[in-house]
Motif scaffolding. Structure first.
Motif, PDB file in Angstrom:
ATOM      1  N   ASP A 308      46.894  36.242  39.657  1.00 54.25           N
ATOM      2  CA  ASP A 308      45.821  36.997  40.309  1.00 54.25           C
ATOM      3  C   ASP A 308      46.038  37.091  41.817  1.00 54.25           C
ATOM      4  OD1 ASP A 308      44.482  37.566  38.004  1.00 54.25           O
ATOM      5  OD2 ASP A 308      42.805  36.200  38.337  1.00 54.25           O
ATOM      6  N   ALA A 309      46.592  36.036  42.401  1.00 56.93           N
ATOM      7  CA  ALA A 309      46.835  36.039  43.840  1.00 56.93           C
ATOM      8  C   ALA A 309      47.943  37.028  44.207  1.00 56.93           C
ATOM      9  CB  ALA A 309      47.195  34.639  44.316  1.00 56.93           C
ATOM     10  N   VAL A 310      48.920  37.178  43.325  1.00 57.31           N
ATOM     11  CA  VAL A 310      49.955  38.193  43.539  1.00 57.31           C
ATOM     12  C   VAL A 310      49.317  39.575  43.534  1.00 57.31           C
ATOM     13  CG1 VAL A 310      52.082  39.221  42.623  1.00 57.31           C
ATOM     14  CG2 VAL A 310      51.741  36.741  42.506  1.00 57.31           C
ATOM     15  N   ASP A 311      48.427  39.803  42.565  1.00 57.36           N
ATOM     16  CA  ASP A 311      47.748  41.097  42.483  1.00 57.36           C
ATOM     17  C   ASP A 311      46.904  41.356  43.726  1.00 57.36           C
ATOM     18  OD1 ASP A 311      48.890  41.267  39.996  1.00 57.36           O
ATOM     19  OD2 ASP A 311      47.084  40.700  38.900  1.00 57.36           O
ATOM     20  N   GLN A 312      46.234  40.306  44.226  1.00 54.92           N
ATOM     21  CA  GLN A 312      45.426  40.451  45.433  1.00 54.92           C
ATOM     22  C   GLN A 312      46.298  40.847  46.617  1.00 54.92           C
ATOM     23  OE1 GLN A 312      41.907  40.046  45.962  1.00 54.92           O
ATOM     24  NE2 GLN A 312      42.575  41.022  47.856  1.00 54.92           N
ATOM     25  N   ALA A 313      47.492  40.251  46.707  1.00 52.28           N
ATOM     26  CA  ALA A 313      48.391  40.569  47.818  1.00 52.28           C
ATOM     27  C   ALA A 313      48.910  41.996  47.742  1.00 52.28           C
ATOM     28  CB  ALA A 313      49.560  39.589  47.819  1.00 52.28           C
ATOM     29  N   LEU A 314      48.934  42.558  46.534  1.00 48.36           N
ATOM     30  CA  LEU A 314      49.472  43.913  46.350  1.00 48.36           C
ATOM     31  C   LEU A 314      48.408  45.003  46.421  1.00 48.36           C
ATOM     32  CD1 LEU A 314      51.999  43.235  43.443  1.00 48.36           C
ATOM     33  CD2 LEU A 314      52.546  43.695  45.839  1.00 48.36           C
ATOM     34  N   VAL A 315      47.144  44.608  46.526  1.00 53.58           N
ATOM     35  CA  VAL A 315      46.060  45.584  46.493  1.00 53.58           C
ATOM     36  C   VAL A 315      46.259  46.676  47.534  1.00 53.58           C
ATOM     37  CG1 VAL A 315      43.646  45.859  47.181  1.00 53.58           C
ATOM     38  CG2 VAL A 315      44.226  44.274  45.378  1.00 53.58           C
ATOM     39  N   MET A 316      46.585  46.303  48.739  1.00 49.77           N
ATOM     40  CA  MET A 316      46.694  47.292  49.816  1.00 49.77           C
ATOM     41  C   MET A 316      47.811  48.296  49.578  1.00 49.77           C
ATOM     42  SD  MET A 316      48.430  45.030  52.883  1.00 49.77           S
ATOM     43  CE  MET A 316      47.268  43.695  52.658  1.00 49.77           C
ATOM     44  N   PHE A 317      48.756  47.937  48.688  1.00 49.86           N
ATOM     45  CA  PHE A 317      49.866  48.846  48.418  1.00 49.86           C
ATOM     46  C   PHE A 317      49.671  49.623  47.114  1.00 49.86           C
ATOM     47  CE2 PHE A 317      51.533  45.067  50.589  1.00 49.86           C
ATOM     48  CZ  PHE A 317      52.016  45.659  51.754  1.00 49.86           C
ATOM     49  N   GLY A 318      48.614  49.313  46.378  1.00 52.88           N
ATOM     50  CA  GLY A 318      48.423  49.933  45.078  1.00 52.88           C
ATOM     51  C   GLY A 318      47.363  51.010  45.049  1.00 52.88           C
ATOM     52  N   ASN A 319      46.916  51.446  46.223  1.00 53.44           N
ATOM     53  CA  ASN A 319      45.907  52.500  46.320  1.00 53.44           C
ATOM     54  C   ASN A 319      44.638  52.143  45.541  1.00 53.44           C
ATOM     55  OD1 ASN A 319      47.690  54.173  47.835  1.00 53.44           O
ATOM     56  ND2 ASN A 319      48.687  54.792  45.918  1.00 53.44           N
ATOM     57  N   THR A 320      44.224  50.885  45.631  1.00 49.79           N
ATOM     58  CA  THR A 320      43.013  50.434  44.956  1.00 49.79           C
ATOM     59  C   THR A 320      42.478  49.219  45.689  1.00 49.79           C
ATOM     60  OG1 THR A 320      42.115  49.573  42.877  1.00 49.79           O
ATOM     61  CG2 THR A 320      44.381  48.984  43.396  1.00 49.79           C
ATOM     62  N   ASN A 321      41.206  48.930  45.508  1.00 51.24           N
ATOM     63  CA  ASN A 321      40.647  47.707  46.072  1.00 51.24           C
ATOM     64  C   ASN A 321      40.380  46.661  44.995  1.00 51.24           C
ATOM     65  OD1 ASN A 321      38.509  48.919  44.786  1.00 51.24           O
ATOM     66  ND2 ASN A 321      37.032  48.545  46.425  1.00 51.24           N
ATOM     67  N   ASP A 322      40.839  46.939  43.778  1.00 52.76           N
ATOM     68  CA  ASP A 322      40.602  46.044  42.652  1.00 52.76           C
ATOM     69  C   ASP A 322      41.926  45.422  42.207  1.00 52.76           C
ATOM     70  OD1 ASP A 322      39.829  44.692  40.419  1.00 52.76           O
ATOM     71  OD2 ASP A 322      39.174  46.456  39.279  1.00 52.76           O
ATOM     72  N   PRO A 323      42.096  44.106  42.383  1.00 52.66           N
ATOM     73  CA  PRO A 323      43.344  43.461  41.965  1.00 52.66           C
ATOM     74  C   PRO A 323      43.660  43.660  40.480  1.00 52.66           C
ATOM     75  CG  PRO A 323      42.056  41.992  43.349  1.00 52.66           C
ATOM     76  CD  PRO A 323      41.170  43.163  43.041  1.00 52.66           C
ATOM     77  N   ALA A 324      42.638  43.790  39.665  1.00 54.25           N
ATOM     78  CA  ALA A 324      42.873  43.960  38.227  1.00 54.25           C
ATOM     79  C   ALA A 324      43.638  45.242  37.930  1.00 54.25           C
ATOM     80  CB  ALA A 324      41.551  43.949  37.475  1.00 54.25           C
ATOM     81  N   ALA A 325      43.545  46.228  38.827  1.00 56.72           N
ATOM     82  CA  ALA A 325      44.234  47.496  38.610  1.00 56.72           C
ATOM     83  C   ALA A 325      45.742  47.374  38.797  1.00 56.72           C
ATOM     84  CB  ALA A 325      43.678  48.560  39.559  1.00 56.72           C
ATOM     85  N   VAL A 326      46.187  46.288  39.433  1.00 58.03           N
ATOM     86  CA  VAL A 326      47.613  46.078  39.684  1.00 58.03           C
ATOM     87  C   VAL A 326      48.251  45.242  38.578  1.00 58.03           C
ATOM     88  CG1 VAL A 326      49.280  45.261  41.413  1.00 58.03           C
ATOM     89  CG2 VAL A 326      47.092  46.170  42.159  1.00 58.03           C
ATOM     90  N   ARG A 327      47.430  44.569  37.769  1.00 57.50           N
ATOM     91  CA  ARG A 327      47.928  43.661  36.742  1.00 57.50           C
ATOM     92  C   ARG A 327      48.887  44.364  35.799  1.00 57.50           C
ATOM     93  NH1 ARG A 327      43.143  40.974  34.484  1.00 57.50           N
ATOM     94  NH2 ARG A 327      43.337  39.668  36.358  1.00 57.50           N
ATOM     95  N   ALA A 328      49.998  43.694  35.512  1.00 55.43           N
ATOM     96  CA  ALA A 328      51.067  44.189  34.631  1.00 55.43           C
ATOM     97  C   ALA A 328      51.873  45.318  35.269  1.00 55.43           C
ATOM     98  CB  ALA A 328      50.520  44.638  33.280  1.00 55.43           C
ATOM     99  N   LYS A 329      51.567  45.666  36.522  1.00 59.67           N
ATOM    100  CA  LYS A 329      52.329  46.694  37.234  1.00 59.67           C
ATOM    101  C   LYS A 329      53.008  46.114  38.477  1.00 59.67           C
ATOM    102  CE  LYS A 329      48.820  50.073  35.825  1.00 59.67           C
ATOM    103  NZ  LYS A 329      47.732  50.967  36.293  1.00 59.67           N
ATOM    104  N   GLU A 330      53.000  44.800  38.594  1.00 60.09           N
ATOM    105  CA  GLU A 330      53.475  44.139  39.812  1.00 60.09           C
ATOM    106  C   GLU A 330      54.919  44.484  40.142  1.00 60.09           C
ATOM    107  OE1 GLU A 330      50.352  41.364  37.948  1.00 60.09           O
ATOM    108  OE2 GLU A 330      52.137  42.460  37.246  1.00 60.09           O
ATOM    109  N   ILE A 334      56.095  46.043  43.685  1.00 58.72           N
ATOM    110  CA  ILE A 334      56.965  45.244  44.551  1.00 58.72           C
ATOM    111  C   ILE A 334      58.276  45.975  44.817  1.00 58.72           C
ATOM    112  CG2 ILE A 334      58.302  43.099  44.702  1.00 58.72           C
ATOM    113  CD1 ILE A 334      56.006  41.766  43.100  1.00 58.72           C
ATOM    114  N   ALA A 335      58.812  46.654  43.810  1.00 55.62           N
ATOM    115  CA  ALA A 335      60.054  47.414  44.005  1.00 55.62           C
ATOM    116  C   ALA A 335      59.860  48.522  45.032  1.00 55.62           C
ATOM    117  CB  ALA A 335      60.511  48.000  42.673  1.00 55.62           C
ATOM    118  N   ARG A 336      58.643  49.034  45.107  1.00 54.91           N
ATOM    119  CA  ARG A 336      58.360  50.136  46.044  1.00 54.91           C
ATOM    120  C   ARG A 336      58.109  49.647  47.459  1.00 54.91           C
ATOM    121  NH1 ARG A 336      53.423  52.325  47.085  1.00 54.91           N
ATOM    122  NH2 ARG A 336      52.519  51.407  45.197  1.00 54.91           N
ATOM    123  N   VAL A 337      57.400  48.506  47.601  1.00 56.16           N
ATOM    124  CA  VAL A 337      56.982  48.080  48.942  1.00 56.16           C
ATOM    125  C   VAL A 337      57.825  46.938  49.508  1.00 56.16           C
ATOM    126  CG1 VAL A 337      54.635  48.796  48.424  1.00 56.16           C
ATOM    127  CG2 VAL A 337      55.269  46.386  48.131  1.00 56.16           C
TER     128      VAL A 337
END
Length: 459
Positions: A308-330, A334-337
């Protein structure tokens, strides 16, 4: 007519009797085939998804069954049940039913209820307000009751096949860091007992159909009154650490070679790590079944954060404010940013691994003993490439070599037709929890690590 409290006290006494029999004989009591069947449910209540395995004790031996949601919603034969809770029009929904509604308008969804209930300070995600008058404890209790009802339906199905009546017990898994703290151990045990009370209650509502908020609160309140009036004799009868449970998978696996191992489970909220040895002592025949196998634990740890903390760190790069939206797409994000976005979090995840080794080194500080040790990686977070790569390195500078990353095959008593090893490893904890407590190798809590008894020293 007996009151429900009297019936549950009798159930508590029966469970105590079963535990004593298992402790004394090493086997579960088997009822006559024509009447009753002993079944034990391992309930891995996860931060993101929950898994269950049902163990059947019968005259022909033991079998472990994967529990699937009875709802037709979701992907066919997917045993990973979302731990989400949602509110729609004043009605609470759980699991598969909650996940099916979370994208609808006017639906409020709460993820990671487990972390909000147990370790709010380590919660990563949108801390949206809960429904008025209901707490994270209440929602966790109702979610576990929902899961228990699914487990009970699976038990009824197994028993019906042999025309027997199921005697169902269960064990709830909790992170070791929480089980190591007596107040949290009791907290989880109380939640397990409340959920059990709700499911055993005459006329209990089918939680697949949802429940009005007020009715849900009343169910939990009634169960809470019972728990307060009838204290549990032993919290460990209801809960067991996930680290303890996870060791049963390689221990019972037919192709797991004797030797020294590390296991790291990267969950959504926490990361658990352990170092242990599997020893085989040949019997009078040939093959694994004729061996006397033992397991010795050397060091364990469980720390936040997890995936979950990984997802939180990626929120700003995933065009969302919800960490759950990044889950399973990490991996794609990461490859992009770039890996810099999660480097700090991954370093924290690796600390649980390093701490477990430090505790291990205190007991056996011999570098040669750890050359070529094997590493088992489980949990959704271990599918994140950078996490997997960093954990695959040596656990500390005292070690001379990195480990061999291996996968333990599914134990032979688990019915697994149609699943790959990649699918089945998500059942590691639930499988271990499906064993009665007396059948589980004893693993010391972190706070007890100095006094752990090593059955078989390293060579």
């Amino acid at each position: 007519m007996k009151r429900i409290s009297d019936l549950l006290q009798e159930l508590d006494q029966l469970s105590n009797s079963v535990a004593k029999t298992v402790k004394r004989t090493g086997t579960a009591p088997v009822a006559p085939k024509e009447s009753r069947r002993s079944l034990h449910l391992g309930l891995d209540y996860g931060t993101a998804t929950s898994k269950m395995v049902l163990r059947e004790y019968g005259p022909d031996g033991e079998r472990a069954h994967i529990v699937f949601p009875s709802s037709s919603r979701g992907r066919a034969r997917d045993f990973r049940i979302p731990s989400a809770v949602c509110l729609e029009g004043g009605r609470l929904w759980f699991g598969i039913e909650a996940a099916a509604r979370q994208s609808l308008r006017e639906v409020k969804t709460w993820a990671s209820i487990k972390m909000r209930m147990a370790s709010a300070q380590e919660f990563y995600g949108l801390a949206s307000p809960l429904a008025e008058g209901i707490s994270a404890d209440d929602l966790a209790t109702l979610t576990i009751a929902y899961l228990l009802q699914e487990g009970k339906r699976a038990a009824d199905h197994v028993a019906r096949h042999d025309r027997t009546t199921p005697d169902l017990t269960f064990t709830l898994g909790v992170p070791m860091s929480e089980l190591d703290q007596s107040h949290l151990r009791g907290h989880f045990a109380d939640i397990a007992r409340r959920a059990s009370h709700i499911v055993a209650r005459p006329g209990a509502p089918d939680l697949r159909l949802g429940i009005p908020v007020l009715e849900g609160w009343m169910l939990v309140s009634e169960a809470d009154d019972f728990v307060r009036r009838v204290p549990a004799t032993d919290a460990r009868r209801w809960v067991r650490s996930e680290v303890e449970a996870a060791l049963l998978w390689p221990y019972k696996s037919g192709d797991t070679e004797p030797g020294v191992y590390a296991a790291v489970d990267v969950g959504a909220g926490t990361t658990s790590a352990s170092f242990f040895q599997i020893a085989a002592h040949p019997g009078n025949g040939n093959g694994v079944e004729s061996e006397d196998r033992s397991v010795a634990s050397f060091g364990t740890s469980c720390l936040a954060p997890g995936a979950d903390a990984v997802d939180q760190a990626l929120v700003m790069f995933g065009n969302t404010n919800d960490p759950a939206a990044v889950r399973a797409k990490e991996n794609a994000v990461i490859a992009r940013v770039g890996e810099f976005a999660v480097a700090g979090v991954v370093s924290q995840i690796c600390q649980a691994y390093a701490l477990a080794f430090d505790r291990t080194w205190e007991k056996h500080p011999k570098p040669a003993a750890w050359d070529g040790y094997r590493l088992l990686l489980t949990g959704g977070g271990a599918e994140i490439d950078i996490v997997r790569r960093k954990l695959s390195l040596r656990a500390g500078p005292k070690l001379r070599h990195s480990p061999h990353v291996v996968d333990a095959a599914a134990p032979p008593d688990l019915e697994r037709e149609g699943f790959t090893s990649a699918d089945l490893k998500y059942l590691t904890v639930a499988y271990g929890l499906s064993h009665y407590d007396a059948r589980v190798p004893s693993i010391a809590m972190p706070g007890e690590s100095a006094s752990v008894v090593i059955e078989r020293p390293l060579a």
